[in-house]
Design a protein around this motif. Structure first.
Motif, PDB file in Angstrom:
ATOM      1  N   THR A  12       0.752  -1.203  -0.014  1.00 23.59           N
ATOM      2  CA  THR A  12       0.001   0.175   0.061  1.00 23.59           C
ATOM      3  C   THR A  12       1.001   1.314   0.099  1.00 23.59           C
ATOM      4  OG1 THR A  12      -1.705  -1.232   1.209  1.00 23.59           O
ATOM      5  CG2 THR A  12      -1.991   1.117   1.266  1.00 23.59           C
ATOM      6  N   VAL A  13       2.052   1.313   0.692  1.00 24.00           N
ATOM      7  CA  VAL A  13       2.688   2.427   0.824  1.00 24.00           C
ATOM      8  C   VAL A  13       3.604   2.621  -0.552  1.00 24.00           C
ATOM      9  CG1 VAL A  13       4.995   3.479   1.838  1.00 24.00           C
ATOM     10  CG2 VAL A  13       3.080   2.229   3.313  1.00 24.00           C
ATOM     11  N   VAL A  14       4.053   1.786  -0.929  1.00 27.46           N
ATOM     12  CA  VAL A  14       4.934   1.527  -2.544  1.00 27.46           C
ATOM     13  C   VAL A  14       3.868   1.986  -3.498  1.00 27.46           C
ATOM     14  CG1 VAL A  14       5.937   0.280  -4.177  1.00 27.46           C
ATOM     15  CG2 VAL A  14       6.451   0.000  -1.628  1.00 27.46           C
ATOM     16  N   THR A  15       2.689   1.562  -3.550  1.00 25.99           N
ATOM     17  CA  THR A  15       1.630   2.023  -4.439  1.00 25.99           C
ATOM     18  C   THR A  15       1.399   3.401  -4.400  1.00 25.99           C
ATOM     19  OG1 THR A  15       0.592  -0.352  -4.411  1.00 25.99           O
ATOM     20  CG2 THR A  15      -0.670   1.395  -5.693  1.00 25.99           C
ATOM     21  N   ALA A  16       1.101   3.802  -3.135  1.00 24.41           N
ATOM     22  CA  ALA A  16       0.712   5.421  -2.933  1.00 24.41           C
ATOM     23  C   ALA A  16       1.658   6.163  -3.335  1.00 24.41           C
ATOM     24  CB  ALA A  16       0.382   5.543  -1.843  1.00 24.41           C
ATOM     25  N   GLY A  23       2.746  11.691 -12.278  1.00 21.52           N
ATOM     26  CA  GLY A  23       2.440  12.807 -13.110  1.00 21.52           C
ATOM     27  C   GLY A  23       4.042  13.568 -13.419  1.00 21.52           C
ATOM     28  N   SER A  24       5.032  13.086 -12.637  1.00 21.34           N
ATOM     29  CA  SER A  24       6.318  13.544 -13.190  1.00 21.34           C
ATOM     30  C   SER A  24       6.724  12.949 -14.108  1.00 21.34           C
ATOM     31  CB  SER A  24       7.228  13.245 -11.762  1.00 21.34           C
ATOM     32  OG  SER A  24       7.667  11.882 -11.623  1.00 21.34           O
ATOM     33  N   LYS A  25       8.327  13.381 -14.530  1.00 16.58           N
ATOM     34  CA  LYS A  25       8.975  12.957 -15.616  1.00 16.58           C
ATOM     35  C   LYS A  25       9.311  11.548 -15.565  1.00 16.58           C
ATOM     36  CE  LYS A  25      13.274  14.246 -14.262  1.00 16.58           C
ATOM     37  NZ  LYS A  25      14.786  15.261 -14.682  1.00 16.58           N
ATOM     38  N   TYR A  26       9.147  10.703 -14.346  1.00 15.29           N
ATOM     39  CA  TYR A  26       9.659   9.383 -14.127  1.00 15.29           C
ATOM     40  C   TYR A  26       8.338   8.709 -14.268  1.00 15.29           C
ATOM     41  CZ  TYR A  26      13.605  11.611 -12.279  1.00 15.29           C
ATOM     42  OH  TYR A  26      14.849  12.408 -11.896  1.00 15.29           O
ATOM     43  N   LYS A  27       7.484   8.656 -15.310  1.00 18.66           N
ATOM     44  CA  LYS A  27       6.258   8.176 -15.457  1.00 18.66           C
ATOM     45  C   LYS A  27       6.527   6.516 -15.556  1.00 18.66           C
ATOM     46  CE  LYS A  27       1.922   8.285 -17.674  1.00 18.66           C
ATOM     47  NZ  LYS A  27       1.004   8.989 -18.273  1.00 18.66           N
ATOM     48  N   LEU A  28       7.377   6.138 -16.505  1.00 18.67           N
ATOM     49  CA  LEU A  28       7.565   4.660 -16.909  1.00 18.67           C
ATOM     50  C   LEU A  28       8.148   4.062 -15.531  1.00 18.67           C
ATOM     51  CD1 LEU A  28       7.780   2.826 -18.912  1.00 18.67           C
ATOM     52  CD2 LEU A  28      10.150   3.069 -19.602  1.00 18.67           C
ATOM     53  N   ALA A  29       8.994   4.597 -14.762  1.00 18.19           N
ATOM     54  CA  ALA A  29       9.571   4.025 -13.413  1.00 18.19           C
ATOM     55  C   ALA A  29       8.277   3.943 -12.534  1.00 18.19           C
ATOM     56  CB  ALA A  29      10.908   4.739 -13.166  1.00 18.19           C
ATOM     57  N   ALA A  30       7.508   4.850 -12.607  1.00 21.25           N
ATOM     58  CA  ALA A  30       6.486   5.092 -11.506  1.00 21.25           C
ATOM     59  C   ALA A  30       5.472   3.909 -11.782  1.00 21.25           C
ATOM     60  CB  ALA A  30       5.831   6.349 -11.623  1.00 21.25           C
ATOM     61  N   THR A  31       5.337   3.695 -13.098  1.00 27.01           N
ATOM     62  CA  THR A  31       4.440   2.649 -13.367  1.00 27.01           C
ATOM     63  C   THR A  31       4.867   1.276 -12.911  1.00 27.01           C
ATOM     64  OG1 THR A  31       3.598   4.115 -15.243  1.00 27.01           O
ATOM     65  CG2 THR A  31       2.971   1.744 -15.415  1.00 27.01           C
ATOM     66  N   GLY A  32       6.311   0.937 -13.265  1.00 32.59           N
ATOM     67  CA  GLY A  32       6.705  -0.315 -12.801  1.00 32.59           C
ATOM     68  C   GLY A  32       6.752  -0.491 -11.624  1.00 32.59           C
ATOM     69  N   GLY A  35       3.169  -1.437 -10.246  1.00 34.60           N
ATOM     70  CA  GLY A  35       2.868  -2.629 -10.422  1.00 34.60           C
ATOM     71  C   GLY A  35       3.390  -3.701  -9.290  1.00 34.60           C
ATOM     72  N   PHE A  36       4.741  -3.372  -8.939  1.00 35.48           N
ATOM     73  CA  PHE A  36       5.050  -4.192  -8.023  1.00 35.48           C
ATOM     74  C   PHE A  36       4.421  -3.841  -6.490  1.00 35.48           C
ATOM     75  CE2 PHE A  36       9.291  -4.326 -10.399  1.00 35.48           C
ATOM     76  CZ  PHE A  36       9.332  -5.485 -10.256  1.00 35.48           C
ATOM     77  N   GLY A  37       4.038  -2.770  -6.339  1.00 28.40           N
ATOM     78  CA  GLY A  37       3.105  -2.641  -5.191  1.00 28.40           C
ATOM     79  C   GLY A  37       1.923  -2.993  -5.157  1.00 28.40           C
ATOM     80  N   LEU A  38       1.293  -3.113  -6.249  1.00 31.98           N
ATOM     81  CA  LEU A  38      -0.188  -3.740  -6.228  1.00 31.98           C
ATOM     82  C   LEU A  38       0.099  -5.355  -6.387  1.00 31.98           C
ATOM     83  CD1 LEU A  38      -1.650  -1.958  -9.410  1.00 31.98           C
ATOM     84  CD2 LEU A  38      -2.395  -1.953  -6.893  1.00 31.98           C
ATOM     85  N   ALA A  39       1.339  -5.869  -6.685  1.00 34.55           N
ATOM     86  CA  ALA A  39       1.551  -7.427  -6.493  1.00 34.55           C
ATOM     87  C   ALA A  39       1.638  -7.636  -5.024  1.00 34.55           C
ATOM     88  CB  ALA A  39       2.784  -7.764  -7.348  1.00 34.55           C
TER      89      ALA A  39
END
Length: 52
Positions: A12-16, A23-32, A35-39
């Protein structure tokens, strides 16, 4: 402490935090990281349900 609670809370903390970076320039890394947080949430929930 119930088994699976730590991964669920950690997920939950990682996902949040990843959702706040979408919204930042690190969108691809944030998406990855999102996914790990949701897993972690899903696997922690499975452990919580399995070990009632």
């Amino acid at each position: 402490m119930r088994e699976g609670l730590i991964p669920a809370v950690l997920g939950t903390v990682v996902t949040a935090s990843a959702a706040s970076l979408l919204g930042s320039k690190y969108k691809l890394a944030a998406t990855g990281v999102l996914g790990f947080g949701l897993a972690h949430i899903v696997l922690g929930a499975i452990d919580l349900i399995e070990h009632r």
